[in-house]
Design an enzyme around this catalytic site. Structure first.
Site, short mmCIF file in Angstrom:
data_model
loop_
_atom_site.label_atom_id
_atom_site.label_comp_id
_atom_site.label_asym_id
_atom_site.label_seq_id
_atom_site.Cartn_x
_atom_site.Cartn_y
_atom_site.Cartn_z
CG ASN A 295 -14.78 19.94 20.14
OD1 ASN A 295 -15.05 20.79 20.98
ND2 ASN A 295 -15.71 19.22 19.54
CE1 TYR A 297 -11.43 13.88 22.67
CE2 TYR A 297 -12.03 15.36 20.89
CZ TYR A 297 -12.37 14.66 22.04
OH TYR A 297 -13.63 14.76 22.55
#
Ligand code: IFM
Length: 450
Positions: A295, A297
């Site tokens: 993950n 970002y």
């Protein structure tokens, strides 16, 4: 840029962020119900009571995914829907909901990726001590067993935990997520129980779904020193130990990093050392996996003198920031993917989350640019030999962004919370076309790499 044949294109969500129906069909409260119902904990006091009402609208949501050509859908199960008392008695209605969802996905030709824990600890287990207590791991193993028994005949991709750093440190040390503690020692104990419970869960999934792929989703904020000074380098290294190596090293058989054990002990965060680690735990944690979920970002710019408690990335004037205030930096994603493969040798990687919050609708060009930039990073890493097998964009639709409530919008599909209408944004159609062709036009600029 042509992606490899068989590369999997999908989207992701999680139960509490979309389902609603918080007190329906036998579901009991989770720590997020308690937290969000506590005044002052979330923006505007927002809760997930209704969220996107996916619990009632799942058929339409699957149909929309199919229309957009989505090939894989990552969702999580709500623990208190399946085991309302945390362990023991199974709520068949809860299991049936996920079973129907899986059937509908398969019928639409969409591969389900099931996440077992995306932050919904049953409140009863929190009352018994929560993640810092080892018993919680045994309860989680039960959830893994019950769920993989029920769905293992059809679900071929399993993720034990979503973002153990958030479950442990963000929730027990930083305190902005449920249960909202600020206690370093409890946070580090929680991190260990979570990792150990992951290993226990892997064994259950393997027993109940022997042909399935099993992995975990780890979140990263790769650290960059604010300047080339040794002090800033040291600050970046500390962040790396706190956020990256504590988890990845343990999962890949390297145990907890010695520099961090030393640092935490010096700070008084480990008053009795690693006394909560029992014989055999580290071997269980390092259970072989079929894939590693990433993950990503944003990155973290680290500066000397800042404590980990301040939790603040140094601002980068002139850089693009999303509505969350997160710097857009695809090159850190590219480097991260290389590091995971060349330093740790991950055999197979799925990007289990990547995306951005912008409020623009329906013309969300900035989201398209973000996704294009990050997919370019994925493509470049694949060219280097990094075995990335798929990409699950976060998120299919706007949803409940935890402490931020409904003030952030990560979806490629807009949700009108008044009417619960789903309205695809420009990025949804753009993504549909990327999926269809398996191809991307680059927006990679040299300046991204600086
Ligand atoms: O919405 C969250 C998700 O639940 C976990 N990963 C990060 C996302 C954006 O903050």
């Amino acid at each position: 840029m042509q992606f490899p044949e068989g590369f999997l294109w999908g989207v992701a969500t999680s139960a509490y962020q979309i389902e609603g129906a918080w007190a329906e069909d036998g579901r009991t409260p989770s720590i997020w119900d308690t937290f969000s119902h506590t005044p002052g904990r979330t923006k505007n006091g927002a809760t997930g009571d209704v969220a996107c009402d996916h619990y009632h609208r799942w058929r339409d949501d699957v149909a929309l995914m199919a229309e957009l050509g989505i090939q894989a859908y990552r969702f999580s199960v709500s623990w208190p829907r399946i085991l309302p008392e945390g362990r023991g008695k199974v709520n068949q209605k809860g299991l049936d909901f996920y079973s129907r969802l899986v059937d509908a996905l398969l019928e639409a030709g969409i591969i389900p990726f099931v996440t077992l824990y995306h932050w919904e600890l049953p409140q009863v287990l929190q009352d018994a001590g929560g993640w810092p207590e080892r018993d919680t791991a045994a309860a989680f193993a039960e959830l893994a067993d019950v769920t993989s028994r029920a769905l293992g005949d059809r679900v071929t991709h399993w993720i034990t935990h979503n973002e153990p750093w958030c479950t442990s440190l963000l929730s027990h040390q930083v305190g902005v997520h449920a249960p909202g503690w600020r206690d370093w020692h409890a946070a580090l104990r929680a991190a260990h129980t979570v990792l150990w419970s992951h290993g226990l869960a892997v064994a259950h999934i393997r027993a109940n779904a022997p042909d399935a792929e099993v992995g975990i989703a780890i979140n990263f904020e790769p650290a960059t020193p604010a300047s080339p000074s040794p002090e800033d380098y040291h600050a970046a290294r500390l962040w790396d130990g706190y956020y990256f190596r504590w988890f990845v090293n343990a999962l890949y058989g390297r145990r907890y990093p010695a520099d961090m054990v030393h640092y935490y002990t010096q700070q008084g965060y480990l008053p009795h050392g690693l006394d909560f680690v029992q014989t055999g735990d580290m071997e269980t944690i390092a259970a072989p996996l079929d894939f590693f979920g990433v993950n990503y970002y944003t990155r973290h710019i680290a500066q000397a003198g800042e404590s980990l408690d301040a939790h603040r990335s140094v601002p980068n004037p002139g850089a693009e920031y999303t509505a969350m205030g997160w710097e857009v930096h695809p090159d850190s994603f590219y480097r991260l993917l290389n590091r995971l493969y060349f330093e740790y040798g991950m055999g197979k990687i799925y990007i289990t989350e990547n995306g951005c919050s912008y409020l623009d609708f329906p013309h969300d060009q900035k989201r398209i640019e973000y996704l294009r930039g990050h997919l370019t990073a994925v493509y470049r890493a694949i060219q280097n030999g990094v075995p990335i097998a798929g990409y699950l964009q976060w998120s299919f639709m706007d949803n409940y962004e935890w402490a931020e409530g409904y003030t952030q919008r990560f979806g490629i599909v807009y949700v009108d919370y008044e009417t619960q209408q789903r309205l695809p944004k420009d990025s949804a159609f753009w993504y549909r076309d990327v999926i269809k062709s398996g191809k991307l036009n680059s927006n990679f600029l040299k300046k991204d790499a600086d």
